[in-house]
Design a protein around this motif. Structure first.
Motif, PDB file in Angstrom:
ATOM      1  N   MET A 125      22.116  63.629  49.866  1.00  0.00           N
ATOM      2  CA  MET A 125      21.410  62.685  48.994  1.00  0.00           C
ATOM      3  C   MET A 125      21.746  62.914  47.520  1.00  0.00           C
ATOM      4  SD  MET A 125      19.337  60.123  49.120  1.00  0.00           S
ATOM      5  CE  MET A 125      18.273  59.206  47.986  1.00  0.00           C
ATOM      6  N   ASP A 126      22.296  64.086  47.212  1.00  0.00           N
ATOM      7  CA  ASP A 126      22.640  64.431  45.835  1.00  0.00           C
ATOM      8  C   ASP A 126      23.776  65.448  45.902  1.00  0.00           C
ATOM      9  OD1 ASP A 126      22.481  64.516  43.061  1.00  0.00           O
ATOM     10  OD2 ASP A 126      20.890  66.019  43.038  1.00  0.00           O
ATOM     11  N   ALA A 127      24.432  65.684  44.776  1.00  0.00           N
ATOM     12  CA  ALA A 127      25.529  66.662  44.702  1.00  0.00           C
ATOM     13  C   ALA A 127      26.576  66.370  45.778  1.00  0.00           C
ATOM     14  CB  ALA A 127      24.990  68.088  44.837  1.00  0.00           C
ATOM     15  N   VAL A 177      21.222  55.381  50.913  1.00  0.00           N
ATOM     16  CA  VAL A 177      20.233  55.183  49.853  1.00  0.00           C
ATOM     17  C   VAL A 177      20.532  56.059  48.634  1.00  0.00           C
ATOM     18  CG1 VAL A 177      18.368  54.417  51.359  1.00  0.00           C
ATOM     19  CG2 VAL A 177      18.674  56.861  50.947  1.00  0.00           C
ATOM     20  N   ALA A 178      21.541  56.915  48.753  1.00  0.00           N
ATOM     21  CA  ALA A 178      21.943  57.744  47.612  1.00  0.00           C
ATOM     22  C   ALA A 178      22.595  56.879  46.539  1.00  0.00           C
ATOM     23  CB  ALA A 178      22.903  58.838  48.063  1.00  0.00           C
ATOM     24  N   ASP A 179      22.641  57.422  45.335  1.00  0.00           N
ATOM     25  CA  ASP A 179      23.313  56.729  44.238  1.00  0.00           C
ATOM     26  C   ASP A 179      24.805  56.588  44.548  1.00  0.00           C
ATOM     27  OD1 ASP A 179      22.822  55.894  41.257  1.00  0.00           O
ATOM     28  OD2 ASP A 179      24.720  57.004  41.258  1.00  0.00           O
ATOM     29  N   ASP A 180      25.398  55.524  44.045  1.00  0.00           N
ATOM     30  CA  ASP A 180      26.829  55.315  44.270  1.00  0.00           C
ATOM     31  C   ASP A 180      27.661  56.509  43.792  1.00  0.00           C
ATOM     32  OD1 ASP A 180      26.280  52.851  45.325  1.00  0.00           O
ATOM     33  OD2 ASP A 180      27.248  51.689  43.722  1.00  0.00           O
ATOM     34  N   SER A 181      27.226  57.151  42.723  1.00  0.00           N
ATOM     35  CA  SER A 181      27.985  58.287  42.181  1.00  0.00           C
ATOM     36  C   SER A 181      27.993  59.460  43.162  1.00  0.00           C
ATOM     37  CB  SER A 181      27.412  58.732  40.838  1.00  0.00           C
ATOM     38  OG  SER A 181      26.077  59.188  40.979  1.00  0.00           O
ATOM     39  N   THR A 182      26.911  59.615  43.923  1.00  0.00           N
ATOM     40  CA  THR A 182      26.843  60.676  44.936  1.00  0.00           C
ATOM     41  C   THR A 182      27.829  60.395  46.062  1.00  0.00           C
ATOM     42  OG1 THR A 182      24.513  61.072  44.421  1.00  0.00           O
ATOM     43  CG2 THR A 182      25.310  61.881  46.540  1.00  0.00           C
ATOM     44  N   ILE A 183      27.858  59.145  46.503  1.00  0.00           N
ATOM     45  CA  ILE A 183      28.789  58.747  47.562  1.00  0.00           C
ATOM     46  C   ILE A 183      30.233  58.893  47.073  1.00  0.00           C
ATOM     47  CG2 ILE A 183      29.542  56.827  49.020  1.00  0.00           C
ATOM     48  CD1 ILE A 183      26.603  55.819  48.882  1.00  0.00           C
ATOM     49  N   ALA A 184      30.485  58.435  45.858  1.00  0.00           N
ATOM     50  CA  ALA A 184      31.835  58.530  45.294  1.00  0.00           C
ATOM     51  C   ALA A 184      32.274  59.980  45.153  1.00  0.00           C
ATOM     52  CB  ALA A 184      31.879  57.824  43.943  1.00  0.00           C
ATOM     53  N   GLY A 185      31.354  60.848  44.805  1.00  0.00           N
ATOM     54  CA  GLY A 185      31.682  62.268  44.676  1.00  0.00           C
ATOM     55  C   GLY A 185      32.093  62.870  46.004  1.00  0.00           C
ATOM     56  N   ALA A 186      31.370  62.523  47.055  1.00  0.00           N
ATOM     57  CA  ALA A 186      31.715  63.025  48.384  1.00  0.00           C
ATOM     58  C   ALA A 186      33.078  62.497  48.817  1.00  0.00           C
ATOM     59  CB  ALA A 186      30.638  62.626  49.388  1.00  0.00           C
ATOM     60  N   ILE A 187      33.329  61.237  48.524  1.00  0.00           N
ATOM     61  CA  ILE A 187      34.614  60.639  48.881  1.00  0.00           C
ATOM     62  C   ILE A 187      35.753  61.310  48.111  1.00  0.00           C
ATOM     63  CG2 ILE A 187      35.958  58.500  48.684  1.00  0.00           C
ATOM     64  CD1 ILE A 187      33.270  57.044  49.381  1.00  0.00           C
ATOM     65  N   VAL A 227      29.439  50.306  50.226  1.00  0.00           N
ATOM     66  CA  VAL A 227      29.930  51.680  50.355  1.00  0.00           C
ATOM     67  C   VAL A 227      31.342  51.722  50.945  1.00  0.00           C
ATOM     68  CG1 VAL A 227      27.597  52.611  50.503  1.00  0.00           C
ATOM     69  CG2 VAL A 227      28.832  52.063  52.619  1.00  0.00           C
ATOM     70  N   THR A 228      31.710  50.693  51.699  1.00  0.00           N
ATOM     71  CA  THR A 228      33.092  50.612  52.172  1.00  0.00           C
ATOM     72  C   THR A 228      34.024  50.403  50.988  1.00  0.00           C
ATOM     73  OG1 THR A 228      32.433  49.774  54.337  1.00  0.00           O
ATOM     74  CG2 THR A 228      34.694  49.341  53.644  1.00  0.00           C
TER      75      THR A 228
END
Length: 207
Positions: A63-65, A86-96, A123-124
């Motif tokens: 959900m973060d980091a 439901v996480a922020d887009d920046s969190t998803i982008a960081g994981a990617i 998110v895709t």
């Protein structure tokens, strides 16, 4: 369509025993969130070492980091990790970003997302490997739960997706017909009297 085993067990020994019984019939071996929390990411390493030919999926539900948590899991041997939709887009982008660095992938879990089809498209576009249309155990236990709600949303999304929410032998063909790329089965395998036979029958149903 790929078949994913969701292992909602709590110990590495139980995970190794279960995966050992059914690995020949599944494409993806998922370490459920309770297992990761209880046993730690050493469980991911143990499963990857036992089944190097399988896709190992660490259900972190980050959900973060995002970049940090994904990086840790990839280093432990995970091929795929989950981040919550439901996480922020920046969190998803960081994981990617971490996934690209390791040559691995991120799956976005839509549990708790109201407009799943719309979020799946978003998110895709961020670079998710695929999107999981997911109803958790608590939601499945509620009166009126219907797997078809997930299947309909998946169809509407027009993106690569998996379905997790009480999928079993009686419904796996419906999942396949929906266009899903992955069917996620937990209790339909691990709660069976013979998990290997259950997995074998699921594999036969979608082959």
């Amino acid at each position: 369509m790929k078949l994913q085993l969701a292992m909602d067990v709590l110990t590495v020994d139980d995970a190794l025993e279960l995966s050992g019984k059914v690995a020949e019939y599944v494409d993806i071996i998922e370490l459920g969130t309770p297992l990761v929390k209880n046993a730690g990411l050493s469980a991911v390493t143990a499963i990857k070492e036992a089944h190097p030919d399988k896709i190992v999926f660490a259900d972190l539900k980050t959900m973060d980091a995002g970049e940090l948590e994904a990086d840790i899991a990839f280093k432990a041997g995970a091929d795929l990790v989950t981040v919550l939709g439901v996480a922020d887009d920046s969190t998803i982008a960081g994981a990617i970003k971490a996934g690209k660095a390791h040559g691995k992938g991120v799956v976005v879990d839509l549990i708790g997302v109201d407009d799943k089809a719309a979020r799946a498209k978003e998110v895709t576009d961020l670079g998710a490997e695929f999107v999981e249309f997911h109803a958790g155990l608590d939601e499945q236990a509620q009166d009126g739960y219907d797997l078809n709600t997930l299947l309909t949303a998946g169809k509407e999304s027009g993106v690569a997706f998996s379905v997790a929410g009480g999928v079993k032998l009686a419904t796996v063909k419906d999942v396949q017909s929906s266009g899903a790329d992955v069917a996620v089965v937990g209790g339909g395998i691990y709660s069976a009297d013979d998990p290997a036979q259950a997995a074998k029958e699921l594999r036969a149903a979608i082959s």
